[in-house]
Enzyme design. Structure first.
Site, PDB file in Angstrom:
ATOM      1  N   ARG A  47       1.020  -1.062   0.345  1.00 36.30           N
ATOM      2  CA  ARG A  47      -0.294   0.068  -0.065  1.00 36.30           C
ATOM      3  C   ARG A  47       0.604   1.220   0.192  1.00 36.30           C
ATOM      4  NH1 ARG A  47      -1.990   1.656   4.069  1.00 36.30           N
ATOM      5  NH2 ARG A  47      -2.906  -0.486   5.001  1.00 36.30           N
ATOM      6  N   TYR A  99     -16.017  15.016 -16.076  1.00 31.66           N
ATOM      7  CA  TYR A  99     -17.065  13.661 -15.488  1.00 31.66           C
ATOM      8  C   TYR A  99     -18.094  13.369 -14.650  1.00 31.66           C
ATOM      9  CZ  TYR A  99     -16.777   8.331 -14.819  1.00 31.66           C
ATOM     10  OH  TYR A  99     -16.266   7.268 -14.666  1.00 31.66           O
ATOM     11  N   ASP A 171      -7.366  17.056 -16.329  1.00 31.85           N
ATOM     12  CA  ASP A 171      -8.030  15.463 -16.792  1.00 31.85           C
ATOM     13  C   ASP A 171      -7.970  15.512 -18.388  1.00 31.85           C
ATOM     14  OD1 ASP A 171      -9.632  13.125 -17.001  1.00 31.85           O
ATOM     15  OD2 ASP A 171     -10.785  13.617 -15.915  1.00 31.85           O
ATOM     16  N   LYS A 196      -8.545   4.004 -19.113  1.00 36.14           N
ATOM     17  CA  LYS A 196      -9.050   4.347 -20.767  1.00 36.14           C
ATOM     18  C   LYS A 196      -8.269   3.805 -22.055  1.00 36.14           C
ATOM     19  CE  LYS A 196     -12.914   5.191 -18.143  1.00 36.14           C
ATOM     20  NZ  LYS A 196     -13.528   6.536 -17.547  1.00 36.14           N
TER      21      LYS A 196
HETATM   22  C1  PLP Z   1     -13.963   7.033 -16.988  1.00 32.75           C
HETATM   23  C2  PLP Z   1     -12.891   8.921 -16.378  1.00 32.75           C
HETATM   24  C3  PLP Z   1     -12.650   9.059 -15.245  1.00 32.75           C
HETATM   25  C4  PLP Z   1     -12.971   8.591 -14.044  1.00 32.75           C
HETATM   26  O1  PLP Z   1     -12.046   6.923 -13.717  1.00 32.75           O
HETATM   27  P1  PLP Z   1     -11.916   4.764 -13.520  1.00 32.75           P
HETATM   28  O2  PLP Z   1     -10.745   5.070 -13.348  1.00 32.75           O
HETATM   29  O3  PLP Z   1     -13.176   5.264 -14.020  1.00 32.75           O
HETATM   30  O4  PLP Z   1     -12.943   5.911 -11.736  1.00 32.75           O
HETATM   31  C5  PLP Z   1     -12.510  10.401 -14.724  1.00 32.75           C
HETATM   32  N1  PLP Z   1     -11.892  11.393 -15.709  1.00 32.75           N
HETATM   33  C6  PLP Z   1     -12.444  10.702 -17.087  1.00 32.75           C
HETATM   34  C7  PLP Z   1     -12.324  12.113 -18.181  1.00 32.75           C
HETATM   35  C8  PLP Z   1     -13.342   9.366 -17.486  1.00 32.75           C
HETATM   36  O5  PLP Z   1     -13.136   9.370 -18.397  1.00 32.75           O
END
Ligand code: PLP
Length: 373
Positions: A47, A99, A171, A196
């Site tokens: 962790r 998001y 982001d 993603k």
């Molecule tokens: C999916 C997504 C998130 C969140 O990510 P997770 O891995 O699903 O927790 C945050 N920002 C954007 C733009 C996303 O597409």
């Protein structure tokens, strides 16, 4: 070195113990230490940190051009850690289109943590300037945004925020460091859902924060991650690291396919609007051209009509799959109002498309038949 080369080699040093070229996966949760907890090789407990996570963090910081990075269990794990690093009484500015679970977090949890927030349209940096308060500590940027593909001028917003002493996080999930490097444009942190594009194969969950400077905020986030526990597992770290090796190639094809699909859809009689920053008609096209090297594989469309017409299109696709998430090799379609549920801010006729790596003509043909063109 160019980014394509970095993607292949970052964090890929041969294993010192065996010279294996593919990095080992260190699944051990615990590491032998001295009798008074002295570290023997820099590791104590999974962790805190782990050799596989370390490789991914090194790779992500090299790709984004930051001094250090921290990987988390998910994109939300990374987002919440950053918000929890703020002292009670702080103020955060969020974009209108953000998001969905970041929106849920700021509505439901920030008040409980004593953190104030404002929501503004960050497509105009002047709106950010007007929303700044003496206690504004963080400006949240998502560009391109999910799902409306809004473009925010990273350099412009960073300049405005920095004048007021606030940090800027971008982001960068949709663009990835291959297409856009926020830290070079003035932002202080880059945020990723590595679930993603970075992972890229719809089989690993993860998140990442890359910091421009390794300072007290890094130490605070490291501590937060350790105490709150949202650390990326060794196996998921390994899968995301493996994904990074092909990221540059994939983003090139995602972008070519994305543009081709967007152009084909722009002429459809059953479509009201196509949101893709690579189209000259997109209001953020000029800014996107300045800060992105290509426009990626995400786009949204407004189907003519409403909820039922949009769901009708989603029900008729054969190659696209109805599924949430994005950034994998396969093309996905999703009716966002249904996916986001109560409190959704997406128009009822909006469909979000994650354009995969299939042949563009097969993708276009599938969409045209589903649209009845
Ligand atoms: C999916 C997504 C998130 C969140 O990510 P997770 O891995 O699903 O927790 C945050 N920002 C954007 C733009 C996303 O597409």
């Amino acid at each position: 070195m160019r980014i394509e080369t970095t993607a292949v080699h970052a964090g890929a040093e041969p294993d010192p113990a065996t010279s294996s070229l593919a990095p080992p996966i260190h699944l051990s949760t615990t590491f032998e230490h001295g009798p008074a907890s002295e570290e023997l090789h820099g590791y104590i407990y999974v962790r805190d940190k782990n050799p596989t996570q370390d490789r991914l963090e090194k790779a992500m910081s090299l790709l984004e051009g930051g001094e250090d990075a921290l990987v988390f269990a998910s994109g939300m794990g990374a987002s919440i850690a950053l918000l929890q690093s703020l002292a009670p009484g702080s103020h955060v500015i969020f974009p209108e289109d953000v998001y969905v679970h970041v929106r849920v977090a700021h509505r439901e949890y920030l008040p409980k943590w004593g953190i104030q927030s404002s929501v503004v349209d960050t497509q105009t940096p002047e709106n950010v300037r007007r929303a700044l308060r003496p206690n504004t500590k963080l400006v949240w940027v998502e560009t391109p945004s999910n799902p409306r593909m809004n473009i925010t001028d990273i350099a412009g917003v960073s300049a405005v925020a920095h004048e007021a002493g606030a940090l800027v996080v971008v982001d960068n999930t949709f663009a990835t460091p291959i297409l856009q490097r926020p830290l070079e444009q003035g932002a202080d942190l880059a945020l990723h859902s590595t679930t993603k594009y970075c992972g890229g194969h719809s089989d690993a969950q993860g998140g990442c924060l890359v910091l421009k400077k390794r300072g007290p905020l890094y130490d605070q986030l490291f501590h937060l991650r350790m105490v709150l526990g949202a650390v990326c597992s060794p196996f998921n770290s390994w899968l995301v690291l493996r994904g990074l090796r092909t990221l540059a190639c994939r983003m090139e094809r995602h972008s070519l396919n994305g543009l081709a699909v967007a152009q084909a859809l722009a002429g459809c009689k059953n479509i009201e609007r196509v949101f893709y920053p690579g189209l000259a008609s997109h209001p953020g096209h000029e800014t996107a051209t300045k800060q992105m090297s290509a426009f990626g594989g995400m786009l949204s469309i407004l189907v003519k009509g409403g909820w039922s017409e949009a769901v009708g299109v989603a029900s008729r696709v054969k190659l696209f799959q109805n599924a949430t998430s994005l950034g994998g090799v396969e093309s996905l379609i999703e009716h966002r109002t249904s996916a986001e549920g109560k409190g959704s801010t997406s128009p009822a006729n909006l469909l979000r498309l994650s354009i995969g790596l299939e042949h563009k003509d097969d993708l276009i043909a599938d969409l045209l038949q589903a649209l009845g063109e």
